[in-house]
Design a protein around this motif. Structure first.
Motif, PDB file in Angstrom:
ATOM      1  N   ASP A  83       2.375   3.108 -13.450  1.00 37.51           N
ATOM      2  CA  ASP A  83       1.376   3.297 -12.397  1.00 37.51           C
ATOM      3  C   ASP A  83       0.018   3.494 -13.041  1.00 37.51           C
ATOM      4  O   ASP A  83      -0.268   4.550 -13.593  1.00 37.51           O
ATOM      5  N   ARG A  89      -6.179   3.466 -10.267  1.00 43.69           N
ATOM      6  CA  ARG A  89      -7.123   2.506  -9.707  1.00 43.69           C
ATOM      7  C   ARG A  89      -8.515   3.088  -9.867  1.00 43.69           C
ATOM      8  O   ARG A  89      -8.773   4.211  -9.442  1.00 43.69           O
ATOM      9  N   GLN A 126     -11.690   4.091  -0.872  1.00 43.60           N
ATOM     10  CA  GLN A 126     -10.651   5.020  -0.447  1.00 43.60           C
ATOM     11  C   GLN A 126      -9.401   4.912  -1.313  1.00 43.60           C
ATOM     12  O   GLN A 126      -8.721   5.911  -1.529  1.00 43.60           O
ATOM     13  N   GLN A 127      -9.101   3.727  -1.800  1.00 40.47           N
ATOM     14  CA  GLN A 127      -7.893   3.525  -2.590  1.00 40.47           C
ATOM     15  C   GLN A 127      -8.076   3.858  -4.070  1.00 40.47           C
ATOM     16  O   GLN A 127      -7.097   3.937  -4.809  1.00 40.47           O
ATOM     17  N   ALA A 128      -9.296   4.078  -4.486  1.00 40.83           N
ATOM     18  CA  ALA A 128      -9.560   4.377  -5.899  1.00 40.83           C
ATOM     19  C   ALA A 128      -9.078   5.775  -6.257  1.00 40.83           C
ATOM     20  O   ALA A 128      -9.221   6.717  -5.481  1.00 40.83           O
ATOM     21  N   ASP A 129      -8.484   5.873  -7.445  1.00 36.84           N
ATOM     22  CA  ASP A 129      -8.101   7.181  -7.975  1.00 36.84           C
ATOM     23  C   ASP A 129      -9.298   7.870  -8.614  1.00 36.84           C
ATOM     24  O   ASP A 129      -9.400   9.098  -8.617  1.00 36.84           O
ATOM     25  N   LYS A 161     -12.484   0.384   1.969  1.00 37.58           N
ATOM     26  CA  LYS A 161     -11.069   0.431   1.611  1.00 37.58           C
ATOM     27  C   LYS A 161     -10.893   0.551   0.092  1.00 37.58           C
ATOM     28  O   LYS A 161     -10.065   1.339  -0.385  1.00 37.58           O
ATOM     29  N   GLN A 162     -11.664  -0.219  -0.677  1.00 34.65           N
ATOM     30  CA  GLN A 162     -11.571  -0.146  -2.136  1.00 34.65           C
ATOM     31  C   GLN A 162     -11.929   1.264  -2.620  1.00 34.65           C
ATOM     32  O   GLN A 162     -11.281   1.794  -3.516  1.00 34.65           O
TER      33      GLN A 162
END
Length: 100
Positions: free
Chosen positions: A2, A5, A24-27, A21-22
């Protein structure tokens, strides 16, 4: 494996290409300080926050006070947009800590 992101923002053009969205999905999000000091970014933050005073585009005696007011307004706006008070409270603490 894993992999984390990540999103890297080196200039306003990178920022403009990014979708919500990008983000929000980033770590993790790396942001150049030049973006955070850019006049366009400061104007966008002030407008989104709906703050009563606009952040000055240059450092001044009033910048810190107006910055804190703007971040407070922005966080209230985020609560309205996301419905997530706990997430916004954590974001507030992170923003205040990062500014110090």
């Amino acid at each position: 494996k894993d992999a984390m992101r990540r999103v890297s923002l080196f200039g306003m053009s990178d920022f403009n290409k990014l979708t919500i969205k990008q983000l929000q999905q980033a770590d993790i999000v790396f942001v150049s300080v030049t973006i955070l000091r850019a006049v366009n970014y400061i104007a966008r933050v002030s407008a989104l926050a709906g703050a009563s005073r606009v952040l000055p585009d240059k450092a001044s005696r009033m910048f810190d006070d107006i910055y804190e007011e703007t971040i407070g307004c922005l966080l209230e706006r985020l609560k309205d947009l996301t419905g997530g008070e706990k997430r916004v409270e954590k974001l507030y603490k992170d923003l205040v800590q990062a500014h110090k």
